[in-house]
Design a protein around this motif. Structure first.
Motif, PDB file in Angstrom:
ATOM      1  N   LEU A  88       0.934  -1.172  -0.251  1.00 11.25           N
ATOM      2  CA  LEU A  88       0.175  -0.060  -0.010  1.00 11.25           C
ATOM      3  C   LEU A  88       0.792   1.127   0.309  1.00 11.25           C
ATOM      4  O   LEU A  88       1.435   1.523   1.014  1.00 11.25           O
ATOM      5  CB  LEU A  88      -1.058   0.107   1.031  1.00 11.25           C
ATOM      6  CG  LEU A  88      -1.864   1.157   1.269  1.00 11.25           C
ATOM      7  CD1 LEU A  88      -2.792   1.281   0.288  1.00 11.25           C
ATOM      8  CD2 LEU A  88      -2.643   1.406   2.659  1.00 11.25           C
ATOM      9  N   LYS A  89       0.668   1.962  -1.060  1.00  8.56           N
ATOM     10  CA  LYS A  89       1.504   3.408  -1.224  1.00  8.56           C
ATOM     11  C   LYS A  89       0.471   4.310  -0.677  1.00  8.56           C
ATOM     12  O   LYS A  89      -0.283   4.652  -1.320  1.00  8.56           O
ATOM     13  CB  LYS A  89       2.077   3.631  -2.582  1.00  8.56           C
ATOM     14  CG  LYS A  89       2.944   2.734  -2.789  1.00  8.56           C
ATOM     15  CD  LYS A  89       3.401   3.048  -4.345  1.00  8.56           C
ATOM     16  CE  LYS A  89       2.580   2.574  -5.510  1.00  8.56           C
ATOM     17  NZ  LYS A  89       2.231   1.344  -5.854  1.00  8.56           N
ATOM     18  N   ALA A  90       0.553   4.995   0.550  1.00  5.96           N
ATOM     19  CA  ALA A  90      -0.057   6.010   1.036  1.00  5.96           C
ATOM     20  C   ALA A  90       0.315   7.266   1.039  1.00  5.96           C
ATOM     21  O   ALA A  90       1.864   7.344   1.496  1.00  5.96           O
ATOM     22  CB  ALA A  90      -0.461   5.658   2.794  1.00  5.96           C
ATOM     23  N   TYR A  91      -0.235   8.351   0.772  1.00  6.48           N
ATOM     24  CA  TYR A  91       0.049   9.710   0.628  1.00  6.48           C
ATOM     25  C   TYR A  91      -0.949  10.600   1.358  1.00  6.48           C
ATOM     26  O   TYR A  91      -1.940  10.591   1.478  1.00  6.48           O
ATOM     27  CB  TYR A  91       0.382  10.200  -0.843  1.00  6.48           C
ATOM     28  CG  TYR A  91       1.207   9.328  -1.448  1.00  6.48           C
ATOM     29  CD1 TYR A  91       2.585   9.399  -1.466  1.00  6.48           C
ATOM     30  CD2 TYR A  91       0.977   8.071  -2.252  1.00  6.48           C
ATOM     31  CE1 TYR A  91       3.599   8.618  -2.180  1.00  6.48           C
ATOM     32  CE2 TYR A  91       1.484   7.286  -2.999  1.00  6.48           C
ATOM     33  CZ  TYR A  91       3.012   7.359  -2.801  1.00  6.48           C
ATOM     34  OH  TYR A  91       3.920   6.586  -3.506  1.00  6.48           O
ATOM     35  N   GLN A  92      -0.181  11.770   1.845  1.00  2.00           N
ATOM     36  CA  GLN A  92      -0.982  12.715   2.603  1.00  2.00           C
ATOM     37  C   GLN A  92      -1.087  14.115   1.750  1.00  2.00           C
ATOM     38  O   GLN A  92       0.141  14.419   1.316  1.00  2.00           O
ATOM     39  CB  GLN A  92      -0.721  13.047   4.018  1.00  2.00           C
ATOM     40  CG  GLN A  92      -1.728  13.739   4.868  1.00  2.00           C
ATOM     41  CD  GLN A  92      -1.493  13.408   6.172  1.00  2.00           C
ATOM     42  OE1 GLN A  92      -0.642  13.473   6.820  1.00  2.00           O
ATOM     43  NE2 GLN A  92      -2.592  13.433   7.104  1.00  2.00           N
ATOM     44  N   ILE A  93      -2.236  14.421   1.369  1.00  2.00           N
ATOM     45  CA  ILE A  93      -2.432  15.606   0.589  1.00  2.00           C
ATOM     46  C   ILE A  93      -2.590  16.973   1.389  1.00  2.00           C
ATOM     47  O   ILE A  93      -3.567  17.170   2.224  1.00  2.00           O
ATOM     48  CB  ILE A  93      -3.511  15.574  -0.445  1.00  2.00           C
ATOM     49  CG1 ILE A  93      -3.829  14.367  -1.092  1.00  2.00           C
ATOM     50  CG2 ILE A  93      -3.656  16.673  -1.364  1.00  2.00           C
ATOM     51  CD1 ILE A  93      -2.387  14.184  -2.042  1.00  2.00           C
ATOM     52  N   TYR A  94      -1.454  17.432   1.481  1.00  5.82           N
ATOM     53  CA  TYR A  94      -1.514  18.968   2.342  1.00  5.82           C
ATOM     54  C   TYR A  94      -1.586  20.228   1.217  1.00  5.82           C
ATOM     55  O   TYR A  94      -1.193  20.060   0.357  1.00  5.82           O
ATOM     56  CB  TYR A  94      -0.159  19.320   3.084  1.00  5.82           C
ATOM     57  CG  TYR A  94      -0.428  18.776   4.479  1.00  5.82           C
ATOM     58  CD1 TYR A  94      -1.003  19.420   5.631  1.00  5.82           C
ATOM     59  CD2 TYR A  94       0.140  17.587   4.771  1.00  5.82           C
ATOM     60  CE1 TYR A  94      -1.052  19.059   6.863  1.00  5.82           C
ATOM     61  CE2 TYR A  94       0.150  17.255   6.185  1.00  5.82           C
ATOM     62  CZ  TYR A  94      -0.425  17.808   6.889  1.00  5.82           C
ATOM     63  OH  TYR A  94      -0.636  17.347   8.407  1.00  5.82           O
ATOM     64  N   GLY A  95      -2.344  21.105   1.764  1.00  4.07           N
ATOM     65  CA  GLY A  95      -2.423  22.387   0.716  1.00  4.07           C
ATOM     66  C   GLY A  95      -1.565  23.776   1.679  1.00  4.07           C
ATOM     67  O   GLY A  95      -1.608  23.793   2.826  1.00  4.07           O
ATOM     68  N   ALA A  96      -1.031  24.397   0.621  1.00  2.00           N
ATOM     69  CA  ALA A  96      -0.396  25.687   1.300  1.00  2.00           C
ATOM     70  C   ALA A  96      -1.438  26.673   1.921  1.00  2.00           C
ATOM     71  O   ALA A  96      -0.864  27.514   2.522  1.00  2.00           O
ATOM     72  CB  ALA A  96       0.325  26.303   0.079  1.00  2.00           C
ATOM     73  N   ASN A  97      -2.661  26.504   1.310  1.00  2.00           N
ATOM     74  CA  ASN A  97      -3.627  27.417   2.128  1.00  2.00           C
ATOM     75  C   ASN A  97      -5.110  26.775   1.901  1.00  2.00           C
ATOM     76  O   ASN A  97      -5.053  25.594   1.410  1.00  2.00           O
ATOM     77  CB  ASN A  97      -3.661  28.633   1.365  1.00  2.00           C
ATOM     78  CG  ASN A  97      -4.109  29.848   2.165  1.00  2.00           C
ATOM     79  OD1 ASN A  97      -4.765  29.676   3.065  1.00  2.00           O
ATOM     80  ND2 ASN A  97      -3.476  31.268   1.870  1.00  2.00           N
ATOM     81  N   THR A  98      -5.954  27.371   2.324  1.00  2.00           N
ATOM     82  CA  THR A  98      -7.400  27.015   2.225  1.00  2.00           C
ATOM     83  C   THR A  98      -7.673  27.352   0.612  1.00  2.00           C
ATOM     84  O   THR A  98      -7.313  28.265   0.334  1.00  2.00           O
ATOM     85  CB  THR A  98      -8.294  27.369   3.119  1.00  2.00           C
ATOM     86  OG1 THR A  98      -9.402  26.550   3.196  1.00  2.00           O
ATOM     87  CG2 THR A  98      -8.504  28.962   2.897  1.00  2.00           C
ATOM     88  N   ASP A  99      -8.482  26.521   0.133  1.00  2.00           N
ATOM     89  CA  ASP A  99      -9.134  26.642  -1.274  1.00  2.00           C
ATOM     90  C   ASP A  99      -8.019  26.951  -2.355  1.00  2.00           C
ATOM     91  O   ASP A  99      -8.226  27.729  -3.245  1.00  2.00           O
ATOM     92  CB  ASP A  99      -9.932  27.867  -1.153  1.00  2.00           C
ATOM     93  CG  ASP A  99     -11.024  27.940  -2.581  1.00  2.00           C
ATOM     94  OD1 ASP A  99     -11.271  27.113  -3.071  1.00  2.00           O
ATOM     95  OD2 ASP A  99     -11.117  29.364  -2.991  1.00  2.00           O
ATOM     96  N   VAL A 100      -7.096  25.835  -2.423  1.00  2.00           N
ATOM     97  CA  VAL A 100      -5.941  25.952  -3.314  1.00  2.00           C
ATOM     98  C   VAL A 100      -6.321  24.844  -4.270  1.00  2.00           C
ATOM     99  O   VAL A 100      -5.364  24.569  -5.161  1.00  2.00           O
ATOM    100  CB  VAL A 100      -4.402  25.820  -2.935  1.00  2.00           C
ATOM    101  CG1 VAL A 100      -4.342  27.183  -2.032  1.00  2.00           C
ATOM    102  CG2 VAL A 100      -4.445  24.541  -1.896  1.00  2.00           C
ATOM    103  N   GLY A 101      -7.185  24.027  -4.170  1.00  2.00           N
ATOM    104  CA  GLY A 101      -7.534  22.885  -5.101  1.00  2.00           C
ATOM    105  C   GLY A 101      -6.942  21.305  -4.492  1.00  2.00           C
ATOM    106  O   GLY A 101      -6.789  20.693  -5.604  1.00  2.00           O
ATOM    107  N   LYS A 102      -6.924  21.319  -3.415  1.00  2.00           N
ATOM    108  CA  LYS A 102      -6.525  20.042  -2.924  1.00  2.00           C
ATOM    109  C   LYS A 102      -7.454  18.893  -3.396  1.00  2.00           C
ATOM    110  O   LYS A 102      -6.892  17.649  -3.845  1.00  2.00           O
ATOM    111  CB  LYS A 102      -6.456  19.830  -1.357  1.00  2.00           C
ATOM    112  CG  LYS A 102      -5.485  20.827  -0.513  1.00  2.00           C
ATOM    113  CD  LYS A 102      -5.363  20.635   0.870  1.00  2.00           C
ATOM    114  CE  LYS A 102      -6.693  20.740   1.701  1.00  2.00           C
ATOM    115  NZ  LYS A 102      -7.263  21.867   1.276  1.00  2.00           N
ATOM    116  N   THR A 103      -8.722  18.909  -3.224  1.00  2.00           N
ATOM    117  CA  THR A 103      -9.666  17.975  -3.816  1.00  2.00           C
ATOM    118  C   THR A 103      -9.513  17.904  -5.110  1.00  2.00           C
ATOM    119  O   THR A 103      -9.565  16.589  -5.810  1.00  2.00           O
ATOM    120  CB  THR A 103     -10.968  18.458  -3.327  1.00  2.00           C
ATOM    121  OG1 THR A 103     -10.989  18.544  -2.031  1.00  2.00           O
ATOM    122  CG2 THR A 103     -12.055  17.275  -3.750  1.00  2.00           C
TER     123      THR A 103
END
Length: 795
Positions: free
Chosen positions: A12-27
């Motif tokens: 299983l390759k697991a990654y965490q998606i962080y954003g530099a700010n809110t509403d930057v398009g993480k999803t």
């Protein structure tokens, strides 16, 4: 529980998606990655997890993933309807702790790993430091997982600064940044600058076009976004990134699997007989958080069919007694980074900087020792004791003007004492396993044997050394541990009288009859650590200090006629609090247990919360004055390049502030209440010397539960046990071999490793003594799980 789950899996390759700010398009980026992973290998599973989501369910990110993908399994752990920050949205529900979220994430990922090969994305909420439902930073919440990070940068005005700041916040917390994901913006062109910035650091970066503007018609919007996602999933840069992520995953596993072998061939370990070392005995630590290492299990790494590669492993020795505030403590990390950025290192000869001055003042204030007036900095406990010994011997020489060879001057101490491995500190300990093969060791001094405090078969006892019952009296039973520490009421007891008589007669014999010369008294207050966790009777140590101070007539002619009661008399008294000080035993200073003040006090280990090396040696003005002279050679000529290292001093200030606040706020109250009847009430009358501390009646407690100590003391394999502060020591029966030659502790360690439990911990034994060390932040739940395991194994 989070501590019993791995955060690295083979398939299983697991990654965490962080954003530099809110509403930057993480999803949006998560959706693209999910579709790209699915496209790259249709046979693999792809999971998406949103641990915490706020806002209407219809707009939830996991719903967005489901809408635009066909096979992706999306899930949300905790959904809050109000579209605000999680710490505000969570107010309408029962409290949600960080550990609940962390446990939920680990449980989900573990289930994913068991379903077959795949990829899992864990998307955070808002920016790097967006609050969790409890109000903490999510960067701290997820830190124990240390999943590889994919950072979505901010493509808007000010986004360069926000993106770099986000990276630095993650970096200083020990995260690995595996990828930088960017939306292109031709107006600000942040992606161009950030690509150069991150690629110089060896971090792969991919830049893709922004998603189309939202359509007014929902059906049209879905159609446009579906086309966008399909196109981006085929983007060449995204494809190359997936290959790089897979390569990094495999490289990380390979390095972990090879480290023990490489270390075995190249590393010379401290305090280790390498005949007993093999690749299988070396623990590979990937990271650490709180009380736990994330470490490989050699049996797992050799089995290619095993899925989980890391096991949270309790740090049973508190990393050689240094850990007080937990591994990876973000406040300490930030303190170190701040001081490194402000100072780096600056020399400390004839200069001063704020961290060193603040730390000196903080120690002098909180040790509450009226004798201490000066602070000397060094790098570790052994060096600090070397400095202390120089101070004491020089002060004694200046006062008594001995006419004897320097090699004939010794110190007084306790049997089994250990003060470090520099030459002078080593000579302050009696012959032992540590020094018997050291060519230059001479062992200069006399070491008193002493009665020990133990719990045996459910009762607290003070037990004399074998064969010395006629000197110290028989074993005495006490109602509670607090009664043992009630020095005022015990001072004039038969035991107190016997102690003082024995010490006085011994000193007279050694000096007046045998002609020996002594320059100082050195003791570890309460517990002698490396000797095998020996718990000295506090009354004996108290009496030893008092008798020595009243014996100037024995040690030599003295013209001391000072009105200052804090001027040293008899011999300078040194307390080695490297191990026992700074709340290790539950109090800021372990000297308070003995109700006497040393002339010299040495502090390290918990001083910096276990992050960086630093030591302080504090001395009285009367010791300091012995080095004031007309020539340079009269000075204390000791130091090293990193004296009063600004990083260490600032970290120490942060550590001590935290410990003091924990004490003030009652963070240990649950432990104190458990041991409440262990603290004896202060005696109203006593003829103990007036120089004794007034700190009687302070709590005597341990983070190890009282009922557990009583139960385990009745085990047939246990000779005795004690717990004080964060220290637990179990003395095991061994009828064949004693002390360091015993293998009893190693035998218990082996049983614990083989026990059918998910709980793992790393420990070190001292012959027939098995000890465990909690940190000052250990949770009751963690320690009770260890207690249950020990009871099971020793039942």
């Amino acid at each position: 529980m989070a501590r019993t789950a791995s955060s690295l899996w083979r398939t299983l390759k697991a990654y965490q998606i962080y954003g530099a700010n809110t509403d930057v398009g993480k999803t949006v980026m998560s959706t693209i990655l999910c579709k790209a992973f699915e496209r790259s290998d249709p046979a693999q599973n792809v999971w998406y997890l949103k641990p915490v989501s706020t806002g209407p369910l219809s707009e939830a990110d996991d719903r967005h993933i489901s809408r635009f993908t066909s096979q992706i399994k999306s899930h949300c752990l905790f959904q809050f309807d109000e579209p605000v920050s999680p710490h505000i949205a969570a107010r309408t529900r029962p409290p949600l702790s960080d550990s609940e979220i962390l446990d939920g994430v680990l449980k989900h990922l573990t289930e994913c790993s068991q379903a077959g090969p795949g990829v899992a994305l864990v998307e955070t909420a808002g920016g790097v430091h967006s609050p969790t439902p409890s109000g903490s930073s999510q960067a701290d919440l997820y830190r124990p997982l240390r999943l590889p990070i994919c950072l979505v940068t901010d493509h808007r005005l000010g986004g360069i600064s926000a993106s770099i700041s986000a990276f630095e916040s993650l970096h200083v917390r020990g995260y690995d940044l595996d990828a930088v994901l960017q939306f292109q913006d031709d107006h600000y062109q942040n992606y161009s600058y950030l690509r150069s910035y991150f690629e110089k650091k060896g971090i792969p970066t991919v830049s893709i076009p922004q998603p189309p503007k939202r359509e007014l018609n929902e059906e049209e919007d879905i159609e446009v976004m579906t086309e966008y996602y399909d196109k981006m999933a085929k983007n060449e840069g995204i494809g190359e990134l997936l290959s790089e992520l897979s390569k990094r995953h495999q490289t990380r596993i390979q390095r972990l699997e090879e480290m023990a072998s490489r270390a075995y061939s190249q590393i010379w370990y401290p305090f280790t007989q390498h005949r007993d070392v093999s690749e299988d005995t070396i623990l590979t630590i990937d990271s650490a958080s709180g009380d736990f290492f994330q470490a490989t299990d050699s049996t797992v790494t050799k089995d290619k069919n095993e899925l989980a590669l890391l096991s949270p492993t309790f740090d049973g020795s508190a990393s050689w007694w240094t850990q007080g505030l937990g591994h990876g403590n973000p406040e300490l990390s930030l303190a170190a980074a701040y001081a490194a950025g402000r100072y780096g290192h600056v020399m400390f000869a004839g200069t001063i900087h704020e961290p060193a001055l603040t730390l000196a003042e903080k120690l002098l204030k909180n040790l509450k020792n009226p004798r201490l007036g000066k602070v000397f900095y060094s790098d570790n406990g052994s060096t600090g004791m070397e400095v202390a010994t120089k101070m004491a011997l020089t002060a004694s020489l200046e006062r008594y003007k001995w006419d004897v060879p320097k090699s004939d001057v010794g110190i007084l101490g306790l049997k089994g004492s250990y003060h470090g491995d520099t030459i002078g500190a080593m000579d302050c300990s009696e012959p032992s396993t540590y020094n018997e093969k050291v060519h230059w060791y001479q062992g200069r001094g006399y070491w008193f044997d002493f009665p020990q405090v133990k719990m045996k078969d459910g009762s607290w006892v003070v037990e004399p050394p074998a064969g010395m019952e006629d000197i110290f009296g028989e074993t005495h039973v006490y109602p509670s541990l607090g009664d043992v520490f009630d020095i005022k009421s015990r001072y004039d007891s038969v035991a107190g009288q016997k102690y003082r008589k024995y010490i006085e007669e011994t000193l007279h014999r050694l000096v007046k009859k045998e002609g020996k010369t002594f320059g100082g008294l050195i003791m570890e207050p309460v517990i002698l650590g490396a000797a095998g966790m020996l718990f000295a009777d506090p009354l004996f140590q108290h009496c030893l200090v008092q008798v020595v101070r009243q014996s100037s007539h024995i040690f030599g002619p003295s013209d001391v006629n000072s009105a200052d009661i804090n001027t040293w008399t008899g011999l300078p008294v040194i307390f080695d609090e490297v191990f026992t000080g700074l709340y290790r035993l539950g109090r800021f200073s372990s000297a308070s247990f003995l109700q006497v003040h040393p002339d010299i006090s040495v502090h390290a280990k918990l001083l910096t919360g276990g992050l960086v090396p630093l030591c302080t040696t504090l001395a009285s003005d009367s010791i300091y004055d012995a080095f004031i002279g007309s020539e340079k050679r009269d000075a204390l000529l000791h130091g090293h390049s990193y004296t009063a290292h600004a990083v260490g001093c600032h970290v120490a200030n942060t550590s001590l502030n935290t410990l003091l606040e924990m004490d003030r706020s009652g963070q240990w109250q649950v432990y104190k209440e458990d041991w409440a009847d262990a603290a004896a009430a202060p005696s109203s009358s006593s003829s103990a010397p007036s120089t004794a501390s007034s700190e009687t009646g302070l709590e005597v407690w341990s983070s190890w539960s009282k009922s557990f100590i009583q139960q385990i003391s009745k085990s047939r394999d246990v000779e005795s046990v004690f717990a004080l502060g964060s220290v637990l020591a179990i003395n095991l029966h061994d009828n064949e071999r004693a002390g360091y030659n015993s293998s009893a502790a190693a035998g218990l360690q082996k049983k614990l490793l083989e026990a059918p439990t998910e709980l793992k911990f790393h420990s070190r034994g001292l012959g027939n003594v098995f000890y465990l060390m909690a940190s000052q932040t250990s949770t009751r739940e963690t320690l009770q799980s260890i207690e249950r395991l020990l009871l099971d194994v020793l039942s």
